[in-house]
Design a protein around this motif. Structure first.
Motif, mmCIF file in Angstrom:
data_model
loop_
_atom_site.group_PDB
_atom_site.id
_atom_site.type_symbol
_atom_site.label_atom_id
_atom_site.label_comp_id
_atom_site.label_asym_id
_atom_site.label_seq_id
_atom_site.Cartn_x
_atom_site.Cartn_y
_atom_site.Cartn_z
ATOM 1 N N GLY A 98 0.802 -1.206 0.000
ATOM 2 C CA GLY A 98 0.000 0.000 0.000
ATOM 3 C C GLY A 98 0.836 1.256 0.000
ATOM 4 N N GLY A 99 0.430 2.233 -0.809
ATOM 5 C CA GLY A 99 1.125 3.506 -0.857
ATOM 6 C C GLY A 99 0.915 4.198 -2.178
ATOM 7 N N THR A 100 1.657 5.268 -2.390
ATOM 8 C CA THR A 100 1.477 6.097 -3.583
ATOM 9 C C THR A 100 2.685 6.096 -4.515
ATOM 10 O OG1 THR A 100 2.269 8.056 -2.394
ATOM 11 C CG2 THR A 100 -0.119 7.635 -2.380
ATOM 12 N N GLU A 101 3.768 5.461 -4.125
ATOM 13 C CA GLU A 101 4.975 5.420 -4.958
ATOM 14 C C GLU A 101 4.802 4.402 -6.086
ATOM 15 O OE1 GLU A 101 7.629 7.475 -4.553
ATOM 16 O OE2 GLU A 101 6.397 8.413 -2.985
ATOM 17 N N PRO A 102 5.643 4.471 -7.136
ATOM 18 C CA PRO A 102 5.598 3.446 -8.183
ATOM 19 C C PRO A 102 5.764 2.050 -7.572
ATOM 20 C CG PRO A 102 6.960 5.271 -8.879
ATOM 21 C CD PRO A 102 6.625 5.512 -7.418
ATOM 22 N N GLY A 103 4.932 1.118 -7.999
ATOM 23 C CA GLY A 103 4.962 -0.241 -7.465
ATOM 24 C C GLY A 103 4.141 -0.428 -6.210
ATOM 25 N N GLU A 104 3.552 0.646 -5.684
ATOM 26 C CA GLU A 104 2.646 0.572 -4.539
ATOM 27 C C GLU A 104 1.228 0.822 -5.043
ATOM 28 O OE1 GLU A 104 5.634 2.193 -1.044
ATOM 29 O OE2 GLU A 104 4.205 3.592 -1.926
ATOM 30 N N PHE A 105 0.244 0.367 -4.264
ATOM 31 C CA PHE A 105 -1.144 0.452 -4.694
ATOM 32 C C PHE A 105 -2.055 0.930 -3.567
ATOM 33 C CE2 PHE A 105 0.985 -3.149 -6.672
ATOM 34 C CZ PHE A 105 0.821 -2.863 -8.013
ATOM 35 N N LEU A 106 -3.183 1.525 -3.957
ATOM 36 C CA LEU A 106 -4.286 1.806 -3.034
ATOM 37 C C LEU A 106 -5.558 1.314 -3.709
ATOM 38 C CD1 LEU A 106 -3.509 5.380 -1.650
ATOM 39 C CD2 LEU A 106 -3.344 3.202 -0.441
ATOM 40 N N ALA A 107 -6.120 0.245 -3.191
ATOM 41 C CA ALA A 107 -7.312 -0.395 -3.746
ATOM 42 C C ALA A 107 -7.141 -0.789 -5.207
ATOM 43 C CB ALA A 107 -8.540 0.491 -3.572
ATOM 44 N N PRO A 108 -6.132 -1.628 -5.495
ATOM 45 C CA PRO A 108 -5.988 -2.084 -6.879
ATOM 46 C C PRO A 108 -7.209 -2.909 -7.272
ATOM 47 C CG PRO A 108 -4.639 -3.410 -5.426
ATOM 48 C CD PRO A 108 -5.208 -2.306 -4.588
ATOM 49 N N HIS A 109 -7.765 -2.597 -8.420
ATOM 50 C CA HIS A 109 -8.970 -3.305 -8.856
ATOM 51 C C HIS A 109 -8.679 -4.204 -10.050
ATOM 52 C CE1 HIS A 109 -11.298 -1.181 -5.931
ATOM 53 N NE2 HIS A 109 -12.433 -1.655 -6.422
ATOM 54 N N MET A 110 -8.995 -3.782 -11.215
ATOM 55 C CA MET A 110 -8.918 -4.615 -12.410
ATOM 56 C C MET A 110 -7.479 -4.940 -12.785
ATOM 57 S SD MET A 110 -10.872 -6.114 -14.254
ATOM 58 C CE MET A 110 -11.917 -6.277 -15.619
ATOM 59 N N LEU A 111 -7.287 -6.169 -13.296
ATOM 60 C CA LEU A 111 -5.995 -6.616 -13.832
ATOM 61 C C LEU A 111 -6.230 -7.094 -15.263
ATOM 62 C CD1 LEU A 111 -6.281 -8.591 -10.859
ATOM 63 C CD2 LEU A 111 -3.909 -8.079 -11.194
ATOM 64 N N VAL A 112 -5.316 -6.747 -16.160
ATOM 65 C CA VAL A 112 -5.455 -7.171 -17.551
ATOM 66 C C VAL A 112 -4.086 -7.570 -18.099
ATOM 67 C CG1 VAL A 112 -6.150 -6.474 -19.880
ATOM 68 C CG2 VAL A 112 -7.410 -5.610 -17.915
ATOM 69 N N PRO A 113 -3.927 -8.820 -18.538
ATOM 70 C CA PRO A 113 -2.692 -9.213 -19.213
ATOM 71 C C PRO A 113 -2.763 -8.772 -20.678
ATOM 72 C CG PRO A 113 -4.138 -11.099 -19.016
ATOM 73 C CD PRO A 113 -4.839 -9.939 -18.348
ATOM 74 N N ASP A 114 -1.600 -8.490 -21.285
ATOM 75 C CA ASP A 114 -1.611 -8.042 -22.683
ATOM 76 C C ASP A 114 -1.230 -9.137 -23.674
ATOM 77 O OD1 ASP A 114 1.132 -8.259 -22.382
ATOM 78 O OD2 ASP A 114 1.565 -6.180 -22.942
ATOM 79 N N GLY A 115 -0.986 -10.364 -23.197
ATOM 80 C CA GLY A 115 -0.602 -11.447 -24.092
ATOM 81 C C GLY A 115 0.865 -11.413 -24.474
ATOM 82 N N LYS A 116 1.617 -10.443 -23.946
ATOM 83 C CA LYS A 116 3.045 -10.312 -24.244
ATOM 84 C C LYS A 116 3.890 -10.353 -22.971
ATOM 85 C CE LYS A 116 2.013 -7.559 -28.296
ATOM 86 N NZ LYS A 116 2.126 -6.254 -28.944
#
Length: 138
Positions: A98-116
């Motif tokens: 949890g947090g605001t820096e790159p690689g940190e999240f606040l309530a991560p919701h949707m995830l989408v792979p790009d096939g690559k």
């Protein structure tokens, strides 16, 4: 609460998040219950830990998707991004929590792979999308 998000693996098995019960459920393509896993523990591999943005009891898994290797990625209200195999075995976590820096999240919701080999994560309360390499070594 009941199921919130679903993901379907290569064999047609259906996986759902159930936030209120801190678990993932697995069903056959016909809808027959197969298994469930998860707990409310605030630890790697668990789905517990409260969302840092509220004082209320918001916990559990949020969203899920399968990557190119048919591994299941799951976001949690405690800002964890975790990878499991189709049987519910924890494989690894992603990001720094949890947090605001790159690689940190606040309530991560949707995830989408790009096939690559990349995984895009909607980092809701930070109002951004973050991109991670999760595929095999290039």
């Amino acid at each position: 609460g009941g199921p919130q998000f679903i993901a379907i693996d290569r064999e047609g098995m259906i996986f759902t998040t159930e936030g209120a019960n801190c678990r993932i459920q697995k069903f056959t393509p016909e809808g027959k219950f197969v298994a469930a896993w998860g707990d409310a523990e605030d630890r790697v591999g668990g789905f517990g830990g409260k969302f840092p943005g509220f004082n209320g009891p918001i916990l559990g898994p949020i969203s899920l998707c399968f990557d190119d290797q048919d591994h299941l990625w799951i976001t949690t209200t405690s800002s964890r991004i975790q990878q499991f195999n189709r049987e519910g075995q924890f494989l690894r976590s992603l990001g720094a929590g949890g947090g605001t820096e790159p690689g940190e999240f606040l309530a991560p919701h949707m995830l989408v792979p790009d096939g690559k080999g990349h995984l895009f994560i909607v980092d809701s309360y930070n109002h951004r999308i973050q991109k991670f390499w999760v595929g095999p070594s290039p």
